[in-house]
Write a protein that holds these residues in place. Structure first.
Motif, PDB file in Angstrom:
ATOM      1  N   GLN A 125      -6.854  14.459  25.990  1.00  0.00           N
ATOM      2  CA  GLN A 125      -5.785  13.842  24.894  1.00  0.00           C
ATOM      3  C   GLN A 125      -5.287  12.050  26.234  1.00  0.00           C
ATOM      4  OE1 GLN A 125      -2.443  14.178  22.985  1.00  0.00           O
ATOM      5  NE2 GLN A 125      -2.534  13.429  21.554  1.00  0.00           N
ATOM      6  N   GLN A 126      -4.645  13.532  27.509  1.00  0.00           N
ATOM      7  CA  GLN A 126      -3.484  12.539  28.600  1.00  0.00           C
ATOM      8  C   GLN A 126      -4.808  12.035  29.018  1.00  0.00           C
ATOM      9  OE1 GLN A 126      -0.406  12.661  29.112  1.00  0.00           O
ATOM     10  NE2 GLN A 126      -0.242  13.553  26.755  1.00  0.00           N
ATOM     11  N   ARG A 127      -5.779  12.441  29.674  1.00  0.00           N
ATOM     12  CA  ARG A 127      -6.800  11.677  30.383  1.00  0.00           C
ATOM     13  C   ARG A 127      -7.274  10.305  29.264  1.00  0.00           C
ATOM     14  NH1 ARG A 127     -12.488  10.926  32.047  1.00  0.00           N
ATOM     15  NH2 ARG A 127     -12.255  11.145  34.847  1.00  0.00           N
ATOM     16  N   ARG A 128      -7.732  10.523  28.578  1.00  0.00           N
ATOM     17  CA  ARG A 128      -8.153   9.177  27.419  1.00  0.00           C
ATOM     18  C   ARG A 128      -7.241   8.070  27.533  1.00  0.00           C
ATOM     19  NH1 ARG A 128     -10.085  12.617  23.813  1.00  0.00           N
ATOM     20  NH2 ARG A 128      -8.428  12.499  22.415  1.00  0.00           N
ATOM     21  N   PHE A 129      -5.701   8.396  27.320  1.00  0.00           N
ATOM     22  CA  PHE A 129      -5.614   7.640  27.321  1.00  0.00           C
ATOM     23  C   PHE A 129      -4.692   7.192  28.657  1.00  0.00           C
ATOM     24  CE2 PHE A 129      -0.454   6.580  28.270  1.00  0.00           C
ATOM     25  CZ  PHE A 129       0.242   5.772  26.896  1.00  0.00           C
ATOM     26  N   SER A 130      -4.750   7.632  29.966  1.00  0.00           N
ATOM     27  CA  SER A 130      -3.957   6.968  30.659  1.00  0.00           C
ATOM     28  C   SER A 130      -4.737   6.026  31.722  1.00  0.00           C
ATOM     29  CB  SER A 130      -4.052   8.499  32.173  1.00  0.00           C
ATOM     30  OG  SER A 130      -5.575   9.410  32.495  1.00  0.00           O
ATOM     31  N   LEU A 131      -6.704   6.669  30.717  1.00  0.00           N
ATOM     32  CA  LEU A 131      -7.805   5.841  31.369  1.00  0.00           C
ATOM     33  C   LEU A 131      -7.995   4.563  30.899  1.00  0.00           C
ATOM     34  CD1 LEU A 131     -10.534   8.170  32.678  1.00  0.00           C
ATOM     35  CD2 LEU A 131      -8.920   6.793  33.990  1.00  0.00           C
ATOM     36  N   ASP A 136      -6.236  -1.966  31.912  1.00  0.00           N
ATOM     37  CA  ASP A 136      -5.197  -2.907  31.611  1.00  0.00           C
ATOM     38  C   ASP A 136      -4.645  -3.334  33.004  1.00  0.00           C
ATOM     39  OD1 ASP A 136      -6.126  -2.606  28.791  1.00  0.00           O
ATOM     40  OD2 ASP A 136      -3.677  -1.766  28.464  1.00  0.00           O
ATOM     41  N   TYR A 137      -4.124  -2.716  33.936  1.00  0.00           N
ATOM     42  CA  TYR A 137      -3.843  -2.957  35.689  1.00  0.00           C
ATOM     43  C   TYR A 137      -4.531  -2.914  36.735  1.00  0.00           C
ATOM     44  CZ  TYR A 137       0.291  -2.461  32.406  1.00  0.00           C
ATOM     45  OH  TYR A 137       0.453  -2.222  30.962  1.00  0.00           O
ATOM     46  N   GLY A 138      -6.401  -2.893  35.916  1.00  0.00           N
ATOM     47  CA  GLY A 138      -7.085  -3.021  36.968  1.00  0.00           C
ATOM     48  C   GLY A 138      -7.715  -1.978  38.041  1.00  0.00           C
ATOM     49  N   PHE A 139      -7.493  -0.918  37.155  1.00  0.00           N
ATOM     50  CA  PHE A 139      -7.927   0.591  37.846  1.00  0.00           C
ATOM     51  C   PHE A 139      -9.230   0.989  36.943  1.00  0.00           C
ATOM     52  CE2 PHE A 139      -7.432   5.133  38.331  1.00  0.00           C
ATOM     53  CZ  PHE A 139      -7.289   5.446  40.039  1.00  0.00           C
ATOM     54  N   GLY A 140      -9.897   0.993  37.850  1.00  0.00           N
ATOM     55  CA  GLY A 140     -10.963   1.183  36.839  1.00  0.00           C
ATOM     56  C   GLY A 140     -12.352  -0.340  36.782  1.00  0.00           C
ATOM     57  N   ARG A 141     -11.541  -1.275  36.987  1.00  0.00           N
ATOM     58  CA  ARG A 141     -12.616  -2.845  36.451  1.00  0.00           C
ATOM     59  C   ARG A 141     -11.934  -3.496  37.765  1.00  0.00           C
ATOM     60  NH1 ARG A 141     -10.095  -6.258  33.174  1.00  0.00           N
ATOM     61  NH2 ARG A 141      -7.994  -5.280  32.522  1.00  0.00           N
ATOM     62  N   ARG A 142     -12.756  -5.372  37.820  1.00  0.00           N
ATOM     63  CA  ARG A 142     -11.898  -5.940  37.491  1.00  0.00           C
ATOM     64  C   ARG A 142     -10.621  -6.557  37.727  1.00  0.00           C
ATOM     65  NH1 ARG A 142     -15.709  -9.317  41.280  1.00  0.00           N
ATOM     66  NH2 ARG A 142     -13.899 -10.686  42.351  1.00  0.00           N
ATOM     67  N   PHE A 143     -10.000  -6.775  38.360  1.00  0.00           N
ATOM     68  CA  PHE A 143      -8.711  -7.430  37.838  1.00  0.00           C
ATOM     69  C   PHE A 143      -8.474  -8.818  38.933  1.00  0.00           C
ATOM     70  CE2 PHE A 143      -4.084  -7.461  36.474  1.00  0.00           C
ATOM     71  CZ  PHE A 143      -3.989  -7.497  35.520  1.00  0.00           C
ATOM     72  N   ASP A 144      -8.018  -9.861  38.751  1.00  0.00           N
ATOM     73  CA  ASP A 144      -8.069 -10.485  39.364  1.00  0.00           C
ATOM     74  C   ASP A 144      -6.559 -10.603  40.403  1.00  0.00           C
ATOM     75  OD1 ASP A 144     -10.678 -12.063  39.501  1.00  0.00           O
ATOM     76  OD2 ASP A 144      -9.651 -13.972  37.670  1.00  0.00           O
ATOM     77  N   LYS A 145      -5.718 -10.594  39.240  1.00  0.00           N
ATOM     78  CA  LYS A 145      -4.410 -10.473  39.495  1.00  0.00           C
ATOM     79  C   LYS A 145      -4.342  -9.009  41.020  1.00  0.00           C
ATOM     80  CE  LYS A 145       0.296  -9.202  38.243  1.00  0.00           C
ATOM     81  NZ  LYS A 145       1.404  -9.465  36.873  1.00  0.00           N
ATOM     82  N   LEU A 146      -4.715  -7.777  40.513  1.00  0.00           N
ATOM     83  CA  LEU A 146      -4.584  -6.584  41.326  1.00  0.00           C
ATOM     84  C   LEU A 146      -4.792  -7.143  42.263  1.00  0.00           C
ATOM     85  CD1 LEU A 146      -4.058  -3.488  41.877  1.00  0.00           C
ATOM     86  CD2 LEU A 146      -6.288  -2.747  41.028  1.00  0.00           C
ATOM     87  N   GLU A 147      -6.756  -7.615  42.679  1.00  0.00           N
ATOM     88  CA  GLU A 147      -7.173  -8.085  44.209  1.00  0.00           C
ATOM     89  C   GLU A 147      -6.630  -9.128  45.252  1.00  0.00           C
ATOM     90  OE1 GLU A 147     -11.236 -10.063  44.967  1.00  0.00           O
ATOM     91  OE2 GLU A 147     -11.648  -9.269  42.571  1.00  0.00           O
ATOM     92  N   ALA A 148      -5.349  -9.987  44.526  1.00  0.00           N
ATOM     93  CA  ALA A 148      -5.189 -10.567  45.140  1.00  0.00           C
ATOM     94  C   ALA A 148      -3.740 -10.242  45.318  1.00  0.00           C
ATOM     95  CB  ALA A 148      -4.729 -12.117  44.144  1.00  0.00           C
ATOM     96  N   MET A 149      -3.361  -9.530  45.072  1.00  0.00           N
ATOM     97  CA  MET A 149      -2.142  -8.317  45.384  1.00  0.00           C
ATOM     98  C   MET A 149      -2.978  -7.707  46.634  1.00  0.00           C
ATOM     99  SD  MET A 149      -0.909  -4.989  45.344  1.00  0.00           S
ATOM    100  CE  MET A 149      -1.948  -4.054  44.291  1.00  0.00           C
ATOM    101  N   VAL A 150      -3.800  -6.391  46.252  1.00  0.00           N
ATOM    102  CA  VAL A 150      -4.585  -5.808  47.431  1.00  0.00           C
ATOM    103  C   VAL A 150      -4.902  -6.568  48.710  1.00  0.00           C
ATOM    104  CG1 VAL A 150      -6.667  -4.680  48.260  1.00  0.00           C
ATOM    105  CG2 VAL A 150      -5.938  -4.292  45.725  1.00  0.00           C
ATOM    106  N   LEU A 151      -5.866  -7.668  48.861  1.00  0.00           N
ATOM    107  CA  LEU A 151      -5.152  -8.687  49.542  1.00  0.00           C
ATOM    108  C   LEU A 151      -5.042  -8.487  50.615  1.00  0.00           C
ATOM    109  CD1 LEU A 151      -8.551 -10.779  48.331  1.00  0.00           C
ATOM    110  CD2 LEU A 151      -9.034  -9.300  50.010  1.00  0.00           C
ATOM    111  N   GLU A 152      -3.499  -9.659  49.996  1.00  0.00           N
ATOM    112  CA  GLU A 152      -2.025  -9.374  50.436  1.00  0.00           C
ATOM    113  C   GLU A 152      -1.623  -8.377  51.371  1.00  0.00           C
ATOM    114  OE1 GLU A 152       0.765 -10.192  47.674  1.00  0.00           O
ATOM    115  OE2 GLU A 152      -0.119 -11.929  46.615  1.00  0.00           O
ATOM    116  N   GLU A 153      -1.820  -6.815  50.800  1.00  0.00           N
ATOM    117  CA  GLU A 153      -1.690  -5.767  51.748  1.00  0.00           C
ATOM    118  C   GLU A 153      -3.204  -5.832  52.862  1.00  0.00           C
ATOM    119  OE1 GLU A 153       0.668  -3.610  51.621  1.00  0.00           O
ATOM    120  OE2 GLU A 153       1.600  -4.801  48.968  1.00  0.00           O
ATOM    121  N   VAL A 154      -3.858  -6.053  53.149  1.00  0.00           N
ATOM    122  CA  VAL A 154      -4.882  -6.229  53.515  1.00  0.00           C
ATOM    123  C   VAL A 154      -4.342  -7.064  54.519  1.00  0.00           C
ATOM    124  CG1 VAL A 154      -7.676  -7.094  54.487  1.00  0.00           C
ATOM    125  CG2 VAL A 154      -7.149  -5.705  52.151  1.00  0.00           C
ATOM    126  N   GLN A 155      -3.944  -8.802  54.458  1.00  0.00           N
ATOM    127  CA  GLN A 155      -3.959  -9.650  55.243  1.00  0.00           C
ATOM    128  C   GLN A 155      -2.411  -8.135  56.102  1.00  0.00           C
ATOM    129  OE1 GLN A 155      -4.971 -12.889  55.805  1.00  0.00           O
ATOM    130  NE2 GLN A 155      -3.999 -11.979  57.847  1.00  0.00           N
TER     131      GLN A 155
END
Length: 508
Positions: A125-131, A136-155
Motif C-alpha cells: 500500500q505504501q509503495r503503491r501510493f508513493s510511486l 507527479d514530480y518526475g520520479f520515474g519518468r521524464r519531467f521537464d521541470k525536474l530536468e531543468a532543475m537538475v541541469l541547474e544543479e549540474v551547472q
C-alpha cells in the motif's frame, strides 16, 4: 565430579555442538557447519572481513554450488552467487519479504516502517501510493521541470570545476583540486529534495548537506559483515558502542531522522492543501483525509518513507559519480572517446540533456560499466514468505535470502574480463549502439526493484555527461589511482576511499 560423569558430560556437549553445527532441513542448499554465537559469520569474516561478498563467493566455490546456505547467528540465510541464480532469486514471487531484525528496527524507534524494511500489505500500500505520487514530480519518468532543475544543479558543479568557488564550496574545491564524492553531495541532495518536498537547499546550507552525506555514508558502510554480527548479537553495542558499526549506524541514522523531521515540521507549518509543493505535501494531504481512521498513513511512516527515498541520492549517486571520475583517470582513452562523442553530438556550448542520451551510447555505456563494477555488493536481505523450492533446493518459510550482486556482476560466464573496465561490453559490435538487453542489474529486479532507478540513472547521466564534456581529471602528483577492489569501502553500497582529492582541468 567423577571422571566418568565428566566424560559423559563432555561427550554429550560435543554431540550437541555437532548436531547444532550440521543440523539442516532436508534438501537444503549446502554450506559450512554452523558455529556457536555468530553462526557462519566466523567463516565469512575470517575469509574476508572487508568484503563479505567475496567471502560468500569463495564459500560457494568450496561447495561447488551457486546456491549456498549460511547462518547469521540464529538466522538461516541462503545466498545466490552467480548471475543466473541472482536474477532468479530477485524475481522469485515468494522471496519478496524483509527480515525483522535489530538493524531494521533501530532506525525507526523499534518499529518497522518505511519502504525498504517492510513487506506484505503494509509495504504494498505504501509503495503503491508513493510511486504513484512521486511520478507527479518526475520520479520515474521524464519531467521537464525536474530536468531543468537538475541541469541547474549540474551547472553548479560545472562552475566549481571551472574555478568559480563560492565561500560555501571551499571545503570541496581548492587549488585546482576537488574532493570526491563530497563535491556532488549537496547538488545531488537538492535533486531529490525537489521531488520529495518541492524545495532545495540554498548555497549557505551546502556544507551542512555535505556533513549529512558523510554521516549517512558511515551508516551505509556499517552494513558489512560487522552489521551481521550486530543483528546476530545486538547486546554487543553495550560492550563496544564504537565497534561492529553500531556507532556509525546510529549516528548516521539519527542525523537523517533529524534532518527529515525538520523538513516535515516546516511543511506542516506552511501546509496548504490547495498548493501542493511536493510528495511530502501529498502525503500530509492523505493523512488529513484519513484522520480518525486506523490508517498506515502516519507521520512516522512519512518520515521513514522520505528517509528511504532520500539517502540513496545523498550517498549512492555521489559515490557512483566519484567512481566514474576515477575510471576516467585510470582509462583516459575511454574518457577521451566519451568526450569526443559528446563534442560531436552536443557540442561544447551547452550541457547535454536527456534528449541527447539516445545519441550518446558510449557515454551511457561508460555509466553502465561504472554501475556494474561499483554498485551494491549485497542487496538488503529478502525473506521467504512461504515454503518454496528454488533451483532444486528446499527453502523454508522465513529463510533470509541474499543475492550476491557483486558475484553476479563479476560472473565470467556473462562478462568477459569482468574485473576490467570495458564500456564496450554494453555496445553492439557492428553499430556501436547500445545493446537492447542490459544484463547488469545494479538496482535489482522484481517487486523489490529500486524505485529510484530511473531517477538515479537519469541524474547520474546528466552529471557524468557534463563532467566528460568539459573536464579532464588526474590524480595529484605522486598519488596513485585508487584500485576499485582494493581501496573501495564495502557496506550497503560501495564508496570510494576517504580524503579523495583529484586534479581537474578544463578541456580545450
Amino acid at each position: 565430579m567423577s571422571p566418568i560423569l565428566l566424560a559423559v558430560f563432555f561427550i554429550a556437549l560435543v554431540a550437541c555442538l555437532l548436531r547444532h553445527a550440521f543440523n539442516r532441513p532436508p534438501n537444503y542448499p549446502p554450506g559450512p557447519p554452523r558455529l556457536p554465537l555468530w553462526g557462519n559469520l566466523w567463516q565469512v569474516m575470517l575469509r574476508d572481513y572487508r568484503s563479505p561478498h567475496k567471502a560468500l563467493l569463495a564459500l560457494s566455490k568450496d561447495y561447488c554450488s551457486a546456491l549456498i546456505s549460511v547462518y547469521v547467528g540464529a538466522f538461516p540465510v541462503v545466498v545466490a552467487n552467480d548471475h543466473e541464480t541472482v536474477h532468479a532469486m530477485l524475481s522469485h514471487p515468494a522471496f519478496q519479504g524483509r527480515p525483522d531484525c535489530f538493524t531494521a528496527r533501530i532506525r525507526s524507534f523499534n518499529r518497522l516502517h518505511g519502504i525498504f524494511f517492510t513487506d506484505g500489505d503494509y509495504w504494498a500500500q505504501q509503495r503503491r501510493f508513493s510511486l504513484r505520487h512521486l511520478r507527479d514530480y518526475g520520479f520515474g519518468r521524464r519531467f521537464d521541470k525536474l530536468e531543468a532543475m537538475v541541469l541547474e544543479e549540474v551547472q553548479g558543479i560545472v562552475n566549481i570545476l571551472k574555478g568559480s568557488v563560492s565561500p560555501y564550496d571551499k571545503d570541496v574545491a581548492r587549488d585546482g583540486r576537488v574532493l570526491l564524492p563530497e563535491l556532488f553531495a549537496a547538488h545531488s541532495t537538492n535533486t531529490v529534495l525537489a521531488v520529495l518536498t518541492g524545495t532545495r537547499l540554498p548555497p549557505e546550507q551546502y556544507p551542512l548537506a555535505r556533513d549529512l552525506s558523510r554521516l549517512i555514508k558511515g551508516f551505509q558502510r556499517a552494513g558489512n559483515a560487522s552489521g551481521g554480527a550486530l543483528d546476530a548479537t545486538p547486546w554487543l553495542r553495550f560492550l563496544t558502542p564504537s565497534g561492529f558499526g553500531f556507532k556509525d549506524y546510529k549516528t548516521g541514522n539519527d542525523a537523517l531522522l533529524d534532518f527529515m523531521s525538520r523538513q516535515i515540521s516546516e511543511h506542516k507549518g506552511s501546509f496548504d492543501g490547495e498548493a501542493i509543493r511536493g510528495f511530502c505535501d501529498k502525503y500530509l494531504l492523505e493523512m488529513q483525509g484519513r484522520a480518525g481512521e486506523n490508517s498506515s498513513f502516519t507521520e512516522l511512516q512519512l518520515l521513514l518513507t522520505l528517509m528511504d527515498y532520500f539517502f540513496p541520492a545523498s550517498t549512492a549517486i555521489p559515490s557512483a559519480l566519484a567512481f566514474a571520475v576515477l575510471n576516467s583517470i585510470a582509462h583516459p582513452d575511454k574518457a577521451d572517446r566519451a568526450h569526443q562523442e559528446i563534442k560531436e553530438v552536443v557540442g561544447l556550448d551547452r550541457l547535454p540533456d536527456l534528449n541527447d542520451r539516445v545519441n550518446l551510447p558510449y557515454t551511457e555505456a561508460f555509466l553502465r560499466e561504472t554501475l556494474r563494477m561499483t554498485g551494491t555488493p549485497l542487496t538488503l536481505m529478502h525473506r521467504a514468505t512461504e515454503d518454496s523450492y528454488f533451483r532444486g533446493f528446499y527453502v523454508p518459510k522465513d529463510t533470509l535470502l541474499v543475492p550476491n550482486m557483486w558475484a553476479a556482476h563479476h560472473d565470467p560466464t556473462v562478462y568477459e574480463k569482468p574485473f576490467e573496465f570495458m564500456p564496450e561490453r554494453f555496445l553492439q559490435h557492428h553499430s556501436g549502439q547500445l545493446k537492447r538487453k542490459d544484463t547488469s542489474v545494479p538496482f535489482g529486479l522484481g517487486k523489490r526493484l529500486c524505485a529510484g532507478e530511473t531517477f538515479a540513472r537519469q541524474n547520474s547521466f546528466l552529471f557524468l555527461a557534463a563532467l566528460l564534456q568539459g573536464f579532464r581529471f588526474t590524480m595529484p602528483d605522486g598519488a596513485a589511482v585508487p584500485e576499485t577492489e582494493e581501496d573501495a569501502v564495502f557496506g550497503f553500497i560501495m564508496t570510494p576511499p576517504d580524503d579523495l582529492w583529484v586534479q581537474v582541468a578544463e578541456r580545450v
